[in-house]
Design a protein around this motif. Structure first.
Motif, PDB file in Angstrom:
ATOM      1  N   GLU A   1       0.880   6.656  -6.827  1.00  0.00           N
ATOM      2  CA  GLU A   1      -0.282   7.480  -7.172  1.00  0.00           C
ATOM      3  C   GLU A   1      -0.008   8.962  -6.930  1.00  0.00           C
ATOM      4  OE1 GLU A   1      -4.442   5.504  -6.799  1.00  0.00           O
ATOM      5  OE2 GLU A   1      -3.345   4.978  -4.988  1.00  0.00           O
ATOM      6  N   LEU A   2       0.700   9.263  -5.828  1.00  0.00           N
ATOM      7  CA  LEU A   2       1.043  10.660  -5.566  1.00  0.00           C
ATOM      8  C   LEU A   2       2.058  11.158  -6.592  1.00  0.00           C
ATOM      9  CD1 LEU A   2       1.322  10.662  -1.671  1.00  0.00           C
ATOM     10  CD2 LEU A   2      -0.545  11.546  -3.068  1.00  0.00           C
ATOM     11  N   GLY A   3       2.789  10.224  -7.194  1.00  0.00           N
ATOM     12  CA  GLY A   3       3.744  10.573  -8.248  1.00  0.00           C
ATOM     13  C   GLY A   3       3.093  10.563  -9.612  1.00  0.00           C
ATOM     14  N   ARG A   4       1.755  10.634  -9.617  1.00  0.00           N
ATOM     15  CA  ARG A   4       0.991  10.778 -10.859  1.00  0.00           C
ATOM     16  C   ARG A   4       1.035   9.534 -11.748  1.00  0.00           C
ATOM     17  NH1 ARG A   4      -0.753  14.345  -8.364  1.00  0.00           N
ATOM     18  NH2 ARG A   4      -0.491  16.580  -8.603  1.00  0.00           N
ATOM     19  N   MET A   5       1.190   8.364 -11.123  1.00  0.00           N
ATOM     20  CA  MET A   5       1.093   7.139 -11.928  1.00  0.00           C
ATOM     21  C   MET A   5      -0.359   6.678 -11.909  1.00  0.00           C
ATOM     22  SD  MET A   5       4.349   4.972 -10.508  1.00  0.00           S
ATOM     23  CE  MET A   5       4.473   3.653 -11.709  1.00  0.00           C
TER      24      MET A   5
ATOM     25  N   ALA B   1      10.456   2.688  -2.559  1.00  0.00           N
ATOM     26  CA  ALA B   1       9.548   3.826  -2.734  1.00  0.00           C
ATOM     27  C   ALA B   1      10.210   4.929  -3.547  1.00  0.00           C
ATOM     28  CB  ALA B   1       9.098   4.352  -1.369  1.00  0.00           C
ATOM     29  N   SER B   2      11.502   5.137  -3.318  1.00  0.00           N
ATOM     30  CA  SER B   2      12.198   6.204  -4.038  1.00  0.00           C
ATOM     31  C   SER B   2      12.272   5.909  -5.537  1.00  0.00           C
ATOM     32  CB  SER B   2      13.604   6.401  -3.469  1.00  0.00           C
ATOM     33  OG  SER B   2      14.447   5.330  -3.867  1.00  0.00           O
TER      34      SER B   2
ATOM     35  N   THR C   1       8.449   5.812  -9.227  1.00  0.00           N
ATOM     36  CA  THR C   1       8.031   6.530 -10.434  1.00  0.00           C
ATOM     37  C   THR C   1       9.130   6.570 -11.498  1.00  0.00           C
ATOM     38  OG1 THR C   1       8.744   8.610  -9.453  1.00  0.00           O
ATOM     39  CG2 THR C   1       6.452   7.999  -9.115  1.00  0.00           C
TER      40      THR C   1
ATOM     41  N   GLU D   1       0.835  -1.218   0.000  1.00  0.00           N
ATOM     42  CA  GLU D   1       0.000   0.000   0.000  1.00  0.00           C
ATOM     43  C   GLU D   1       0.860   1.256   0.000  1.00  0.00           C
ATOM     44  OE1 GLU D   1      -3.883  -1.822   2.397  1.00  0.00           O
ATOM     45  OE2 GLU D   1      -2.314  -0.757   3.482  1.00  0.00           O
TER      46      GLU D   1
ATOM     47  N   MET E   1       0.718   3.966  -2.943  1.00  0.00           N
ATOM     48  CA  MET E   1       0.393   5.355  -2.587  1.00  0.00           C
ATOM     49  C   MET E   1       1.447   6.314  -3.169  1.00  0.00           C
ATOM     50  SD  MET E   1      -0.073   7.096   1.175  1.00  0.00           S
ATOM     51  CE  MET E   1       1.627   6.924   1.698  1.00  0.00           C
ATOM     52  N   VAL E   2       2.705   5.962  -2.993  1.00  0.00           N
ATOM     53  CA  VAL E   2       3.775   6.810  -3.523  1.00  0.00           C
ATOM     54  C   VAL E   2       3.644   6.929  -5.050  1.00  0.00           C
ATOM     55  CG1 VAL E   2       6.267   6.921  -3.924  1.00  0.00           C
ATOM     56  CG2 VAL E   2       5.392   6.450  -1.638  1.00  0.00           C
TER      57      VAL E   2
END
Lengths: 316, 279
Positions: free
Chosen positions: A103-107, A148-149, A152, A96, A100-101
């Motif tokens: 989606e926040l990175g516009r994926m 996470a890094s 994207t 999750e 989330m990361v």
């Protein structure tokens, strides 16, 4: 080659502490710069400025060609960050967190899910993927943060002490992943306390101490300054022939202790050296009590570098 | 190669309106997941309403005469407001907790819309408020509360109460952004919220209160919203006899109070958030 990261004269003061006292850094596209320094040297502060988290007192910084102060939004679209304190949501699962990361990175959600799955495999987290992060070990959190890094596929990565707290297997895995990314053209800036890590990964190393870059160069250049590795031999009894036996394997002068039993010499190629040295000494019937290759530690680097700075000052 | 790398950012899109809405949704979803993970933290909107309803109707209510109806009919709107007011503390605690971990740093290095963190929080809190309202209503019906109005006014009453809860979430958001720790947020919150909830017409009629207290209670937003619900639900509303202006126009003043609170607290919260997360 264009610089993907360019910092000029960054300074930052926190109350009484001068965290950064004017730092210049250049990272060409598709290369790795290692920021090497002890705790409190200013590595994390520099990284926080370059990742738009902290505003410098003075100086400027371009990341991916964008100004971190005035074009923070564009910088954030270009970078991936793994900070030193895990920046994860402890109440979400590993999967999750990654989605989330993404989606926040516009994926797109579906793309984020696929990418998360691939990264979970890559970082050996599939088993823990659907467990809440709160129960992860320190090493697992570290790996998830690194994953996470990279969610994207950012062209520029900032990794703050990426392998601190990782076991050797995980560390090698992280190194391999970082190398692969760089071979694909990603630019990486990483901080580390370990000379070995800088040596293994970085194209160039900047040594930071008390908010200043005190040395800057390739790992090989840095080692030349610090003297590199040393072979240390202890004999059962002093034997003058030992110098002749060891001479072909070492570089430079062999220094012996006053009782002649302890020998020390700088070496460049350390692979299989101990075996060769023991074999050669044994063939000459010289009894070895102890033998080791001493890699220069960060302490050594600092001792040498600060020494050098002093002598330069004296000369001037 | 460097050319394609540099062009990558624009390919990932900017912070359009659609992106901002998506960010708010991602944040909301995240907060709702937290609730699902630690359901006991929700006791203030699940167990507390049931407990308070039973406590007030069966223990205190027996000693409080209400002109023109039963205590259950009178107190339900008050219990709704009391529960919504005290549970808005969750916003403060949630924000302080987020700020004490590194997760906000992660958000700030992402190309997301910054205010989404705050707005997502306020939306997930209003969703929990809805659950709280539902639980209060069901418990109320079980102990004899009967609204004497059509579905539209009944829903209007709940809508006004939830609007107020949303406004309170922003007020508590400011508290959470100032507080250093979740514990501080909690205790500061209680200092503000408990007088607000209790010095009101929520649980007892105000006309028995001493002069100054009565004035405070009559002008208290909690009283206004409570009175608005009672008026809309045709439940006993002793405050209607009060000459205080808010008690004469409870519906209008409730909406004005809530909108004013949002208009003041939302900008303050975003400034505080920016200041708190910039070093």
């Amino acid at each position: 080659m264009a610089n993907m990261i360019e910092a000029r004269g960054l300074t930052k003061r926190f109350g009484e502490t001068q965290a950064l006292a004017g730092i210049d850094l250049n990272v060409p596209a598709g290369t790795i710069l290692g920021l090497l320094g002890p705790n409190g040297a200013g590595k994390s502060t520099a990284l926080r400025i370059m990742t738009t988290l902290t505003i410098p007192d003075s100086g400027s910084c371009l990341v991916g060609g964008f100004d971190v102060l005035h074009e923070a939004a564009a910088v954030r679209r270009t970078i991936g960050v793994a900070a030193q304190d895990a920046t994860l949501d402890e109440l979400l699962t590993g999967r999750e967190n990654l989605v989330m990361v993404g989606e926040l990175g516009r994926m797109r959600r579906s793309a984020a899910k696929n990418r998360a799955e691939a990264l979970l495999v890559e970082f050996d987290l599939t088993e823990a993927a659907d467990r809440v992060v709160k129960g992860y070990s320190g090493g697992m959190k570290r790996r998830l943060d690194l994953a996470a890094s990279m969610m994207t596929r950012p062209p520029i990565l900032f990794l703050d002490e990426p392998t601190t707290g990782l076991d050797p297997v995980s560390r090698n895995r992280v190194w391999a992943i970082v190398r692969e990314l760089v071979s694909e053209g990603v630019t990486v800036l990483l901080t580390t306390q370990y000379l070995e890590e800088a040596d293994q990964l970085a194209d160039r190393v900047a040594v930071i101490d008390r908010g200043r870059v005190i040395a800057d160069g390739t790992p090989a250049e840095l080692k030349r300054v610090t003297g590199g590795a040393q072979l240390e031999v202890t004999l059962s009894q002093a034997d003058t022939r030992s110098r002749h036996v060891l001479a072909p394997m070492v570089e430079g002068e062999i220094i012996a202790s006053s009782d002649g039993r302890h020998l020390r010499a700088p070496v460049s190629e350390t692979r299989g050296l101990v075996t060769r040295a023991v074999r050669a000494l044994d063939e000459a019937n010289i009894d070895v009590e102890d033998i080791a290759v001493h890699q220069p530690s960060l302490d050594d680097v600092f001792l040498r570098l600060t020494d050098k700075k002093l002598t330069q000052k004296d000369a001037a | 190669m460097s050319q394609s790398v540099i062009s990558a950012p624009s390919a990932r899109g900017g912070s359009s309106t659609g992106g901002a809405i998506k960010d708010v949704w991602v944040m909301t979803k995240r907060n709702l997941r937290h609730i699902a993970r630690e359901p006991l933290q929700m006791s203030d909107v699940t167990i507390q309403p049931v407990l308070f309803t039973l406590l007030f109707v069966y223990v205190f209510g027996s000693g409080i005469p209400i002109p023109g109806g039963s205590y259950a009919d009178f107190v339900l709107a008050g219990l709704l407001l009391m529960n919504l007011t005290t549970s808005s503390m969750g916003t403060a605690v949630g924000l302080t907790t987020d700020l004490s971990t590194g997760v906000v740093d992660r958000f700030r290095t992402m190309p997301m819309w910054g205010p989404a963190v705050l707005i997502g929080r306020s939306i997930s809190d209003v969703l929990t408020s809805m659950m709280c309202a539902l639980i209060v209503a069901v418990t109320g019906l079980a102990v004899g509360w009967r609204p004497d109005a059509g579905p539209a006014p009944i829903l209007a009453g709940f809508a006004i109460a939830l609007l107020f809860a949303y406004a309170m979430a922003w007020l508590c958001g400011c508290v959470g952004l100032v507080a250093k720790s979740a514990e501080t947020a909690q205790s500061v919150g209680f200092l503000v919220l408990f007088p607000l909830a209790f010095v009101s017409n929520a649980l007892v009629p105000t006309h028995g209160m001493p002069g100054v207290v009565q004035v405070i209670a009559d002008w208290n937003p909690v009283s206004a919203v409570t009175a608005a619900c009672r008026q809309l639900w045709h439940n006993p509303n002793p405050s209607a006899t009060s000459s205080a202006w808010p008690m004469q126009h409870p519906v209008v003043i409730s909406i004005v109070y809530s909108l004013a609170l949002i208009a003041i607290c939302a900008p303050i919260a975003s400034v505080l958030y920016k200041r708190r997360t910039t070093s």
